[in-house]
Write an enzyme that holds these catalytic residues in place. Structure first.
Site, PDB file in Angstrom:
ATOM      1  N   ASP A   1       0.807   4.396  -5.763  1.00 34.25           N
ATOM      2  CA  ASP A   1       1.561   3.099  -5.332  1.00 34.25           C
ATOM      3  C   ASP A   1       0.912   2.640  -4.247  1.00 34.25           C
ATOM      4  O   ASP A   1       1.496   1.621  -3.369  1.00 34.25           O
ATOM      5  CB  ASP A   1       3.077   3.098  -5.466  1.00 34.25           C
ATOM      6  CG  ASP A   1       3.395   4.241  -4.342  1.00 34.25           C
ATOM      7  OD1 ASP A   1       2.513   4.777  -3.520  1.00 34.25           O
ATOM      8  OD2 ASP A   1       4.649   4.748  -4.561  1.00 34.25           O
TER       9      ASP A   1
ATOM     10  N   GLU B   1       0.852   9.027 -12.373  1.00 35.99           N
ATOM     11  CA  GLU B   1       2.275   8.749 -11.647  1.00 35.99           C
ATOM     12  C   GLU B   1       2.630   7.252 -11.860  1.00 35.99           C
ATOM     13  O   GLU B   1       3.129   6.431 -11.141  1.00 35.99           O
ATOM     14  CB  GLU B   1       2.318   8.987 -10.185  1.00 35.99           C
ATOM     15  CG  GLU B   1       3.457   9.570  -9.538  1.00 35.99           C
ATOM     16  CD  GLU B   1       3.569   9.619  -7.997  1.00 35.99           C
ATOM     17  OE1 GLU B   1       3.024   8.607  -7.123  1.00 35.99           O
ATOM     18  OE2 GLU B   1       3.703  10.840  -7.573  1.00 35.99           O
TER      19      GLU B   1
ATOM     20  N   GLU C   1       4.898  -0.599  -1.546  1.00 36.46           N
ATOM     21  CA  GLU C   1       4.898   0.479  -2.555  1.00 36.46           C
ATOM     22  C   GLU C   1       5.380   0.143  -3.849  1.00 36.46           C
ATOM     23  O   GLU C   1       4.770  -0.014  -5.117  1.00 36.46           O
ATOM     24  CB  GLU C   1       4.993   1.787  -2.382  1.00 36.46           C
ATOM     25  CG  GLU C   1       4.103   2.809  -1.184  1.00 36.46           C
ATOM     26  CD  GLU C   1       4.497   2.142   0.079  1.00 36.46           C
ATOM     27  OE1 GLU C   1       5.486   1.588   0.295  1.00 36.46           O
ATOM     28  OE2 GLU C   1       3.963   2.694   1.054  1.00 36.46           O
TER      29      GLU C   1
ATOM     30  N   HIS D   1       7.267   8.670   7.756  1.00 34.25           N
ATOM     31  CA  HIS D   1       6.182   7.710   8.095  1.00 34.25           C
ATOM     32  C   HIS D   1       6.193   6.426   7.257  1.00 34.25           C
ATOM     33  O   HIS D   1       5.542   5.447   7.306  1.00 34.25           O
ATOM     34  CB  HIS D   1       4.704   8.357   7.444  1.00 34.25           C
ATOM     35  CG  HIS D   1       4.819   8.358   5.823  1.00 34.25           C
ATOM     36  ND1 HIS D   1       4.439   7.318   5.285  1.00 34.25           N
ATOM     37  CD2 HIS D   1       4.943   9.589   5.092  1.00 34.25           C
ATOM     38  CE1 HIS D   1       4.218   7.759   3.703  1.00 34.25           C
ATOM     39  NE2 HIS D   1       4.644   9.002   3.846  1.00 34.25           N
TER      40      HIS D   1
ATOM     41  N   ARG E   1       6.923   2.490   6.179  1.00 32.22           N
ATOM     42  CA  ARG E   1       6.838   1.303   6.815  1.00 32.22           C
ATOM     43  C   ARG E   1       8.192   0.544   7.121  1.00 32.22           C
ATOM     44  O   ARG E   1       8.321  -0.081   8.009  1.00 32.22           O
ATOM     45  CB  ARG E   1       5.870   0.513   6.204  1.00 32.22           C
ATOM     46  CG  ARG E   1       4.265   0.691   6.439  1.00 32.22           C
ATOM     47  CD  ARG E   1       3.478  -0.129   5.629  1.00 32.22           C
ATOM     48  NE  ARG E   1       2.152   0.465   5.805  1.00 32.22           N
ATOM     49  CZ  ARG E   1       1.064  -0.244   6.266  1.00 32.22           C
ATOM     50  NH1 ARG E   1       1.438  -1.560   6.822  1.00 32.22           N
ATOM     51  NH2 ARG E   1       0.047   0.367   6.300  1.00 32.22           N
TER      52      ARG E   1
ATOM     53  N   HIS F   1       2.522  12.157  11.315  1.00 31.68           N
ATOM     54  CA  HIS F   1       1.382  11.193  10.675  1.00 31.68           C
ATOM     55  C   HIS F   1       0.789  10.590  11.534  1.00 31.68           C
ATOM     56  O   HIS F   1       0.792  10.681  12.845  1.00 31.68           O
ATOM     57  CB  HIS F   1       2.296  10.277   9.745  1.00 31.68           C
ATOM     58  CG  HIS F   1       1.481   9.455   8.658  1.00 31.68           C
ATOM     59  ND1 HIS F   1       0.875   8.637   9.121  1.00 31.68           N
ATOM     60  CD2 HIS F   1       1.370   9.809   7.442  1.00 31.68           C
ATOM     61  CE1 HIS F   1      -0.034   8.112   7.905  1.00 31.68           C
ATOM     62  NE2 HIS F   1       0.681   8.911   7.041  1.00 31.68           N
TER      63      HIS F   1
HETATM   64  C1  UD1 Z   1      -0.273   4.908   3.554  1.00 31.28           C
HETATM   65  C2  UD1 Z   1       0.342   4.224   2.199  1.00 31.28           C
HETATM   66  C3  UD1 Z   1       1.607   4.829   1.822  1.00 31.28           C
HETATM   67  C4  UD1 Z   1       1.569   6.230   1.650  1.00 31.28           C
HETATM   68  C5  UD1 Z   1       0.907   6.828   3.033  1.00 31.28           C
HETATM   69  C6  UD1 Z   1       0.631   8.468   2.817  1.00 31.28           C
HETATM   70  C7  UD1 Z   1      -0.196   1.779   1.813  1.00 31.28           C
HETATM   71  C8  UD1 Z   1       0.514   0.393   2.372  1.00 31.28           C
HETATM   72  N1  UD1 Z   1       0.700   2.748   2.605  1.00 31.28           N
HETATM   73  O1  UD1 Z   1       0.569   4.699   4.502  1.00 31.28           O
HETATM   74  O2  UD1 Z   1       1.863   4.247   0.768  1.00 31.28           O
HETATM   75  O3  UD1 Z   1       2.792   6.822   1.509  1.00 31.28           O
HETATM   76  O4  UD1 Z   1      -0.271   6.240   3.153  1.00 31.28           O
HETATM   77  O5  UD1 Z   1       0.214   9.024   4.042  1.00 31.28           O
HETATM   78  O6  UD1 Z   1      -0.611   1.939   1.138  1.00 31.28           O
HETATM   79  N2  UD1 Z   1      -4.440   6.740  10.299  1.00 31.28           N
HETATM   80  C9  UD1 Z   1      -5.453   7.470  11.039  1.00 31.28           C
HETATM   81  N3  UD1 Z   1      -6.125   8.352  10.291  1.00 31.28           N
HETATM   82  C10 UD1 Z   1      -5.897   8.618   9.112  1.00 31.28           C
HETATM   83  C11 UD1 Z   1      -4.850   8.133   8.506  1.00 31.28           C
HETATM   84  C12 UD1 Z   1      -4.115   7.072   9.218  1.00 31.28           C
HETATM   85  O7  UD1 Z   1      -5.860   7.286  12.465  1.00 31.28           O
HETATM   86  O8  UD1 Z   1      -6.581   9.482   8.472  1.00 31.28           O
HETATM   87  C13 UD1 Z   1      -3.811   5.714  11.206  1.00 31.28           C
HETATM   88  C14 UD1 Z   1      -4.569   4.383  11.480  1.00 31.28           C
HETATM   89  O9  UD1 Z   1      -4.426   4.015  12.605  1.00 31.28           O
HETATM   90  C15 UD1 Z   1      -4.068   3.731  10.258  1.00 31.28           C
HETATM   91  C16 UD1 Z   1      -2.740   4.072  10.326  1.00 31.28           C
HETATM   92  O10 UD1 Z   1      -2.744   5.182  10.382  1.00 31.28           O
HETATM   93  O11 UD1 Z   1      -4.571   2.076  10.463  1.00 31.28           O
HETATM   94  C17 UD1 Z   1      -1.858   3.460   9.143  1.00 31.28           C
HETATM   95  O12 UD1 Z   1      -2.695   3.932   7.887  1.00 31.28           O
HETATM   96  P1  UD1 Z   1      -2.267   3.000   6.405  1.00 31.28           P
HETATM   97  O13 UD1 Z   1      -3.077   3.622   5.425  1.00 31.28           O
HETATM   98  O14 UD1 Z   1      -2.447   1.431   6.843  1.00 31.28           O
HETATM   99  O15 UD1 Z   1      -0.647   3.345   6.233  1.00 31.28           O
HETATM  100  P2  UD1 Z   1       0.054   4.589   6.015  1.00 31.28           P
HETATM  101  O16 UD1 Z   1       1.322   4.333   6.969  1.00 31.28           O
HETATM  102  O17 UD1 Z   1      -0.642   5.690   6.438  1.00 31.28           O
HETATM  103  N1  UDP Z   2       1.297  17.127   3.398  1.00 29.55           N
HETATM  104  C1  UDP Z   2       0.172  17.577   4.235  1.00 29.55           C
HETATM  105  N2  UDP Z   2       0.315  18.013   5.403  1.00 29.55           N
HETATM  106  C2  UDP Z   2       1.262  17.315   6.347  1.00 29.55           C
HETATM  107  C3  UDP Z   2       2.470  16.676   5.644  1.00 29.55           C
HETATM  108  C4  UDP Z   2       2.232  16.561   4.320  1.00 29.55           C
HETATM  109  O1  UDP Z   2      -0.604  18.209   3.308  1.00 29.55           O
HETATM  110  O2  UDP Z   2       1.272  17.589   7.354  1.00 29.55           O
HETATM  111  C5  UDP Z   2       1.260  16.605   2.004  1.00 29.55           C
HETATM  112  C6  UDP Z   2       2.550  17.286   1.184  1.00 29.55           C
HETATM  113  O3  UDP Z   2       2.520  18.379   1.019  1.00 29.55           O
HETATM  114  C7  UDP Z   2       2.309  16.163   0.021  1.00 29.55           C
HETATM  115  C8  UDP Z   2       1.630  15.055   0.523  1.00 29.55           C
HETATM  116  O4  UDP Z   2       1.026  15.388   1.875  1.00 29.55           O
HETATM  117  O5  UDP Z   2       1.458  16.815  -0.920  1.00 29.55           O
HETATM  118  C9  UDP Z   2       2.451  13.671   0.892  1.00 29.55           C
HETATM  119  O6  UDP Z   2       1.858  13.015   1.609  1.00 29.55           O
HETATM  120  P1  UDP Z   2       2.538  11.744   2.399  1.00 29.55           P
HETATM  121  O7  UDP Z   2       3.619  12.261   2.781  1.00 29.55           O
HETATM  122  O8  UDP Z   2       1.647  11.566   3.564  1.00 29.55           O
HETATM  123  O9  UDP Z   2       2.561  10.406   1.547  1.00 29.55           O
HETATM  124  P2  UDP Z   2       3.662  10.053   0.293  1.00 29.55           P
HETATM  125  O10 UDP Z   2       3.825  11.238  -0.670  1.00 29.55           O
HETATM  126  O11 UDP Z   2       5.005   9.723   1.015  1.00 29.55           O
HETATM  127  O12 UDP Z   2       3.091   8.771  -0.170  1.00 29.55           O
END
Ligand code: UD1
Ligand code: UDP
Length: 399
Positions: free
Chosen positions: A95, A117, A131, A209, A211, A241
């Site tokens: 999602d 999923e 999402e 994490h 939003r 995160h």
């Molecule tokens: C995203 C997804 C969320 C999912 C989550 C899993 C959307 C809108 N959100 O949220 O559904 O549950 O990922 O973790 O699709 N960043 C880094 N390095 C990385 C990853 C993130 O620096 O490898 C930082 C960056 O500043 C980036 C910010 O995190 O801009 C946010 O990342 P973003 O993908 O926009 O949203 P998440 O909150 O990670």
């Molecule tokens: N996970 C990981 N390292 C971490 C925290 C989570 O590998 O430090 C894994 C966790 O086991 C699961 C996945 O990341 O498989 C979940 O991702 P996240 O919580 O970022 O996103 P969501 O599932 O909420 O979309």
């Protein structure tokens, strides 16, 4: 058959890995990994755990980018790739904004979209945000829906998706978990990495994490964790995160506490190792909620609404909201009442048996065998617009 798996974030990488490995393990199937790079570091870290690297990376991550920028970037980046590769299927997972944009890009390119999923719903478009809307839109765009559970399949039926287009598979995250958990069980290097943990204190493992919790929920949860950490019989590992808006409240409330370890995002194997040893997991993560019951760990879910009712019904997870007070009450109960803890641990796992990826591959192959795509199984009114001379001029029919 050629399948393109589009992913962009950590959970997509982890949940797609078993599907990609299963597709690549079958003769006659080519499978590409296209990353939008929505997450730069977390996707590479998660894929590396399964020995995978993206075949193509749009490298879209920018600090503080808006959902609009991400969505338009993904649509613009995916279109030329899909036009060139012309896969038979675009697969998307879950999602995220990557998944929603990839489903739309597949639809615009007149390529069938499979949704891994599918069917999770809270019914509230603002929670989880964005999402819940992303997955509803993907349902409209996809032609084949891989529902992880019967409840998810029922949600799809209620929205008018044809029975023939739905396959109940189990969650591929459980396939990934079982693959990794087999490796971590006797891993001495992992045990050494976490040698700083105190064997006399029970471990509370935390992530956060979402939003919709940026405006106070994450801070209240972190403050409640700080209060819990004051107990002499516990220690906390908070796997942070990389999103600065998720990390900040955790650092502010917990950064100075001696028995709280704020760790960077963990490799999946390390995180699984920690889950296996946790007395209790506190999380708003979707994936962690699914994994914990498989490992027999109780989960307190810091969300106000659940899109994963199965574990709550089974009794292995409990919704505690983001106010902090209910989290403190329930965590206290699980720490002080061994019977309450055992009841949650023994409740069983409703999310999968580790065979979901195989079922997805079989369903894709079965669709390929259909001489005619019956309604609900494809876009019979939208024939693939092949490039070059593959189709005679005028053969592509506009809808
Ligand atoms: C995203 C997804 C969320 C999912 C989550 C899993 C959307 C809108 N959100 O949220 O559904 O549950 O990922 O973790 O699709 N960043 C880094 N390095 C990385 C990853 C993130 O620096 O490898 C930082 C960056 O500043 C980036 C910010 O995190 O801009 C946010 O990342 P973003 O993908 O926009 O949203 P998440 O909150 O990670
Ligand atoms: N996970 C990981 N390292 C971490 C925290 C989570 O590998 O430090 C894994 C966790 O086991 C699961 C996945 O990341 O498989 C979940 O991702 P996240 O919580 O970022 O996103 P969501 O599932 O909420 O979309």
């Amino acid at each position: 058959m050629r399948v393109t798996c589009v992913l962009g974030t950590r959970p997509e990488a982890i949940k797609f890995a078993p599907v990609i490995l299963a597709l690549r393990g079958r003769r006659g199937i080519a499978c590409d990994i296209v990353s939008t790079g929505q997450h730069r570091d977390l996707v590479r870290q998660a894929l590396a755990g399964f020995g995978l690297v993206p075949d193509h990376d749009l490298a879209l991550m920018r600090p503080d980018q808006t959902l609009t920028q991400l969505t338009t970037g993904a649509l613009e980046g995916l279109a030329p790739w899909l036009d060139d590769a012309r896969p038979d299927w675009v697969l998307v997972q879950g999602d995220t904004t990557t998944a929603m944009a990839a489903a739309m890009a597949g639809f615009y390119a007149r390529i069938r979209v499979g949704h891994v999923e599918a069917g999770l719903r809270t019914g509230n478009p603002l929670s989880p945000w964005p999402e819940e809307m992303n997955r509803s839109l993907i349902t409209r765009l996809a032609t084949r829906h891989f529902a992880p559970t019967p409840i998810a399949a029922a949600n799809l039926r209620r929205e008018g998706i044809a029975e023939a287009a739905i396959t109940v598979t189990g969650n591929t995250g459980i396939d990934a978990l079982l693959m990794v958990a087999r490796r971590t069980a006797g891993d001495t290097a992992l045990a050494e990495r976490f040698a700083f943990l105190d064997s006399q204190r029970r471990l509370i493992l935390v992530t956060g994490h979402r939003r919709e919790s940026f405006s106070g929920g994450l801070a209240r949860v972190a403050e409640a964790i700080a209060e819990l950490a004051a107990r002499p019989d516990v220690q906390v590992v908070f796997a942070l995160h990389l999103n600065p808006r998720a990390e900040r409240p955790a650092r502010a409330a917990l950064g100075h506490l001696p028995n709280v370890h704020l760790l960077p995002p963990q490799e999946h194997a390390s995180f699984v190792w920690l889950m296996q040893r946790a007395h209790l997991i506190v999380t708003d993560s979707g994936g962690v909620q699914e994994e914990a019951p498989s490992l027999g760990r109780p989960v307190l879910v810091t969300r106000n609404e659940s899109d994963r009712p199965e574990a709550i019904i089974a009794g292995t997870a409990r919704l505690v909201g983001t106010g902090g007070a209910e989290l403190l009450r329930e965590a206290g109960r699980l720490l002080d009442d061994p019977q309450a803890w055992r009841a949650m641990v023994q409740a069983g796992n409703p999310y999968g048996d580790g065979e979901a990826a195989g079922r997805i591959v079989e369903a894709l192959l079965a669709d390929e065998q259909d001489a005619i795509n019956p309604p609900g199984r494809g876009w019979p009114h939208l024939p693939a617009r092949r490039r070059g001379s593959e189709l005679p001029a005028g053969a592509a029919v506009e809808p």
